[in-house]
Design a protein around this motif. Structure first.
Motif, PDB file in Angstrom:
ATOM      1  N   PHE B  34       0.903  -1.114   0.055  1.00 35.00           N
ATOM      2  CA  PHE B  34      -0.561  -0.101   0.027  1.00 35.00           C
ATOM      3  C   PHE B  34       0.606   1.556   0.102  1.00 35.00           C
ATOM      4  O   PHE B  34       2.166   1.099   0.368  1.00 35.00           O
ATOM      5  N   TYR B  36       0.232   5.278   1.479  1.00 38.87           N
ATOM      6  CA  TYR B  36      -1.134   5.936   1.832  1.00 38.87           C
ATOM      7  C   TYR B  36       0.094   7.540   1.702  1.00 38.87           C
ATOM      8  O   TYR B  36       0.945   7.399   1.362  1.00 38.87           O
ATOM      9  N   LEU B  44      -4.463   9.177   7.838  1.00 42.74           N
ATOM     10  CA  LEU B  44      -3.329   8.259   6.533  1.00 42.74           C
ATOM     11  C   LEU B  44      -4.598   8.457   5.095  1.00 42.74           C
ATOM     12  O   LEU B  44      -5.948   7.763   5.797  1.00 42.74           O
ATOM     13  N   LEU B  46      -5.725   6.242   1.611  1.00 43.34           N
ATOM     14  CA  LEU B  46      -4.556   5.120   0.411  1.00 43.34           C
ATOM     15  C   LEU B  46      -4.822   5.774  -0.599  1.00 43.34           C
ATOM     16  O   LEU B  46      -5.981   6.823  -1.546  1.00 43.34           O
ATOM     17  N   LYS B  49      -3.021   0.430  -3.621  1.00 44.45           N
ATOM     18  CA  LYS B  49      -2.753  -0.899  -3.042  1.00 44.45           C
ATOM     19  C   LYS B  49      -2.583  -2.186  -4.208  1.00 44.45           C
ATOM     20  O   LYS B  49      -3.153  -1.912  -5.609  1.00 44.45           O
TER      21      LYS B  49
END
Lengths: 116, 113
Positions: B34, B36, B44, B46, B49
């Motif tokens: 991931f 972030y 955080l 995203l 991913k």
């Protein structure tokens, strides 16, 4: 759905006092995580729950720290006898199982703790 | 022990220039990866991913990352950055499918006009 919420956003306390933080996850998310982030560092894992069961605790989580998620919804993180080294941002995240077995974690805004 | 290394603590770049933020990880098992982003005094968010499949992953805000299993890397790229991309970026791995995330130390991206 308003996302993950944390309360309070800021907490200033004197060394030796106890503090408690609350995290409300996204509805229906069965997993809830706590992380600690100090200045200039990435978040460090503390503990996580699946529903009301605490599945893992980090060695960082000394016996002064305790976390609960009694009904599988909100969670509390309590720090007893705070020390200056506890000053940090405490982040909460929640997740649920998604495609391919992944659990995407959604983070709250954090609680900034300052111990004087 | 599993670890994540972000090779650059600070990356200054001019607006509209390309940028690459580097991330290497160590793990003996398959992982989820991931990236972030964290804006000042916020949690955080995203960016993207990697779970499986195509090694090139596209995320939000024009970012993309490439998973390289042999190099155990997951570098983040953007072809043209904006002032608004100024933030802290964290790479993270999950080797237990839903357990804890292990984060790198972060890379501070500073975009200058």
């Amino acid at each position: 759905d308003t996302g993950v919420s944390q309360d309070p956003r800021h907490k200033i306390t004197k060394r030796g006092q106890n503090v408690t933080f609350r995290c409300d996850p996204i509805s229906e998310h069965n997993r809830l995580y706590w992380y600690r982030q100090t200045l200039g560092q990435g978040p460090e894992f503390l503990t996580y729950f699946q529903n009301e069961a605490q599945l893992e605790k980090s060695r960082l989580l000394s016996d002064r720290f305790s976390a609960e998620r009694p009904k599988g919804s909100f969670s509390t993180l309590e720090i007893q006898r705070t020390e200056q080294g506890d000053s940090a941002m405490y982040l909460c995240a929640s997740s649920t199982r998604e495609t391919l077995g992944s659990y995407e974690q959604y983070f709250g805004p954090g609680t900034r703790l300052t111990v004087t | 022990a599993q670890s994540v290394t972000q090779l650059d603590s600070q990356v200054p770049v001019f607006e509209e220039a390309p940028v690459e933020l580097r991330c290497n990880y160590s793990s003996s098992v398959s992982v989820y990866l991931f990236w972030y982003v964290q804006y000042p005094n916020q949690g955080l968010q995203l960016l993207l991913k990697y779970l499986s499949g195509s090694t090139l992953v596209k995320g939000i805000n024009g970012f993309e990352a490439e998973f390289n299993k042999s190099q155990t890397s997951f570098h983040l790229r953007k072809p043209s950055v904006h002032i608004s991309d100024t933030a802290e970026y964290f790479c993270a791995v999950d080797q237990n499918q839903g357990g804890k995330l292990i984060f790198g130390q972060g890379t501070e991206l500073s975009v200058k006009p």
